[in-house]
Design an enzyme around this catalytic site. Structure first.
Site, PDB file in Angstrom:
ATOM      1  N   GLY A   1      31.367  13.155  -5.748  1.00 45.75           N
ATOM      2  CA  GLY A   1      32.273  13.798  -6.691  1.00 45.75           C
ATOM      3  C   GLY A   1      31.605  14.805  -7.603  1.00 45.75           C
ATOM      4  O   GLY A   1      32.045  15.031  -8.730  1.00 45.75           O
TER       5      GLY A   1
ATOM      6  N   ILE B   1      40.212  13.882   7.902  1.00 48.24           N
ATOM      7  CA  ILE B   1      41.017  14.966   8.456  1.00 48.24           C
ATOM      8  C   ILE B   1      42.485  14.573   8.260  1.00 48.24           C
ATOM      9  O   ILE B   1      42.907  13.494   8.684  1.00 48.24           O
ATOM     10  CB  ILE B   1      40.710  15.173   9.951  1.00 48.24           C
ATOM     11  CG1 ILE B   1      39.259  15.654  10.109  1.00 48.24           C
ATOM     12  CG2 ILE B   1      41.683  16.201  10.547  1.00 48.24           C
ATOM     13  CD1 ILE B   1      38.794  15.766  11.556  1.00 48.24           C
TER      14      ILE B   1
ATOM     15  N   ASN C   1      40.756  23.324   0.056  1.00 50.67           N
ATOM     16  CA  ASN C   1      39.565  22.608   0.530  1.00 50.67           C
ATOM     17  C   ASN C   1      38.343  23.496   0.329  1.00 50.67           C
ATOM     18  O   ASN C   1      38.439  24.720   0.343  1.00 50.67           O
ATOM     19  CB  ASN C   1      39.692  22.233   2.014  1.00 50.67           C
ATOM     20  CG  ASN C   1      38.514  21.388   2.472  1.00 50.67           C
ATOM     21  OD1 ASN C   1      38.084  20.467   1.777  1.00 50.67           O
ATOM     22  ND2 ASN C   1      37.956  21.733   3.634  1.00 50.67           N
TER      23      ASN C   1
ATOM     24  N   HIS D   1      34.566  24.119   1.900  1.00 52.11           N
ATOM     25  CA  HIS D   1      33.809  23.843   3.131  1.00 52.11           C
ATOM     26  C   HIS D   1      32.440  24.518   3.026  1.00 52.11           C
ATOM     27  O   HIS D   1      32.366  25.726   2.756  1.00 52.11           O
ATOM     28  CB  HIS D   1      34.573  24.373   4.349  1.00 52.11           C
ATOM     29  CG  HIS D   1      33.876  24.119   5.637  1.00 52.11           C
ATOM     30  ND1 HIS D   1      33.837  22.874   6.240  1.00 52.11           N
ATOM     31  CD2 HIS D   1      33.135  24.937   6.435  1.00 52.11           C
ATOM     32  CE1 HIS D   1      33.118  22.947   7.350  1.00 52.11           C
ATOM     33  NE2 HIS D   1      32.683  24.189   7.496  1.00 52.11           N
TER      34      HIS D   1
ATOM     35  N   SER E   1      32.986  28.229   1.560  1.00 52.79           N
ATOM     36  CA  SER E   1      34.318  28.854   1.616  1.00 52.79           C
ATOM     37  C   SER E   1      35.348  27.928   0.979  1.00 52.79           C
ATOM     38  O   SER E   1      35.292  26.707   1.205  1.00 52.79           O
ATOM     39  CB  SER E   1      34.736  29.098   3.079  1.00 52.79           C
ATOM     40  OG  SER E   1      33.767  29.886   3.752  1.00 52.79           O
TER      41      SER E   1
ATOM     42  N   ASP F   1      39.730  23.404   8.973  1.00 53.52           N
ATOM     43  CA  ASP F   1      38.819  24.402   8.386  1.00 53.52           C
ATOM     44  C   ASP F   1      39.230  25.824   8.762  1.00 53.52           C
ATOM     45  O   ASP F   1      38.405  26.739   8.758  1.00 53.52           O
ATOM     46  CB  ASP F   1      37.369  24.160   8.841  1.00 53.52           C
ATOM     47  CG  ASP F   1      36.847  22.819   8.337  1.00 53.52           C
ATOM     48  OD1 ASP F   1      35.981  22.247   9.018  1.00 53.52           O
ATOM     49  OD2 ASP F   1      37.327  22.359   7.291  1.00 53.52           O
TER      50      ASP F   1
HETATM   51  C1  GRF Z   1      29.069  18.211  -0.059  1.00 50.54           C
HETATM   52  O1  GRF Z   1      28.409  18.203   1.188  1.00 50.54           O
HETATM   53  C2  GRF Z   1      29.866  19.464  -0.176  1.00 50.54           C
HETATM   54  O2  GRF Z   1      29.266  20.514   0.568  1.00 50.54           O
HETATM   55  C3  GRF Z   1      31.184  19.109   0.417  1.00 50.54           C
HETATM   56  O3  GRF Z   1      31.358  17.710   0.184  1.00 50.54           O
HETATM   57  C4  GRF Z   1      30.079  17.093  -0.044  1.00 50.54           C
HETATM   58  C5  GRF Z   1      30.017  16.255  -1.286  1.00 50.54           C
HETATM   59  O4  GRF Z   1      30.605  16.908  -2.337  1.00 50.54           O
HETATM   60  N1  GRF Z   1      32.222  19.879  -0.211  1.00 50.54           N
HETATM   61  P1  GRF Z   1      30.872  16.120  -3.735  1.00 50.54           P
HETATM   62  O5  GRF Z   1      29.523  15.981  -4.405  1.00 50.54           O
HETATM   63  O6  GRF Z   1      31.449  14.752  -3.383  1.00 50.54           O
HETATM   64  O7  GRF Z   1      31.797  17.003  -4.480  1.00 50.54           O
END
Ligand code: GRF
Length: 207
Positions: free
Chosen positions: A8, A86, A101, A103, A130, A139
């Site tokens: 998070g 997904i 989202n 990515h 992105s 995606d």
């Molecule tokens: C990371 O790999 C990020 O690139 C992708 O989700 C993973 C964890 O993100 N968006 P977070 O620290 O849980 O926000």
């Protein structure tokens, strides 16, 4: 509202930014009971729910249950932040134009997982992140914004991932603020900003 599955760190940046921006996070839902992001939300008095995908017979049953909870919360926007499930076409279409989202690649390059290692293996000199509207095409939704990072000779996937994550933290709050202020929307499969269709790579955000 924000959907998470893990640490998070993006959620934390969205929480921090909400204190000085034009949006409020109505709730955080995690599909994993042990997601550290839940603690981040609780620390900031953001309501949390757990919808553990392991408790459901099927992907559809999970999606339906989650969709009904979201309907109860009735958010303007659903932000996927490190959400590792997904979501099926019925769910996505039910909230069409209201799901973002993030990515970790410069889409359309490297949809799916292990994006950092794939960029290294391909010998790319740049990588990045992105943010896109979510459509049934995994995606593949219209891109809203991208942030580039350089790849250096001795980068490992971990080092590169950390560099990309920093860029994620920079751009996600900006995009959520654009949506909350009514500047950003999805229309007929395109990302529209200030009533203009964005280019395929969206807005390039440097800093
Ligand atoms: C990371 O790999 C990020 O690139 C992708 O989700 C993973 C964890 O993100 N968006 P977070 O620290 O849980 O926000």
């Amino acid at each position: 509202m924000v959907l998470i599955s893990g640490s998070g760190s993006n959620l934390q940046k969205l929480i921090d930014a909400s204190l000085v921006s034009n949006y409020k996070i109505s709730a955080v839902i995690s599909n994993r009971p042990d997601a550290f992001g839940l603690q981040r939300a609780e620390r900031s008095n953001v309501p949390t729910r757990i919808v553990d995908h392991k408790s459901f017979e099927s992907r559809e049953a999970f999606d339906n249950f989650l969709a009904n909870i979201i309907d109860e919360i009735n958010p303007q926007l659903i932000v996927l932040a490190g959400f590792m499930r997904i979501l099926g076409g019925d769910f996505v279409n039910r909230f069409s134009g209201k799901i973002l989202n993030i990515h970790p690649s410069l889409l359309p390059k490297y949809p799916g997982i292990n994006t950092h290692q794939r960029a290294l293996d391909a010998g790319d000199t740049e990588h990045g992140v992105s943010i896109h509207f979510v459509t049934p095409d995994l995606d593949g939704g219209p891109i809203i914004a991208q942030g580039n990072v350089p790849i250096y000779k001795n980068d490992t996937a971990e080092v590169l991932a950390a560099r990309v994550l920093e860029k994620e933290h920079l751009i996600y709050p900006k995009v959520v603020t654009w949506f909350a202020s009514g500047r950003l929307r999805m229309h007929k499969g395109s990302a529209i900003m200030d009533n203009e269709a964005l280019p395929p790579c969206g807005v390039i955000i440097q800093s």
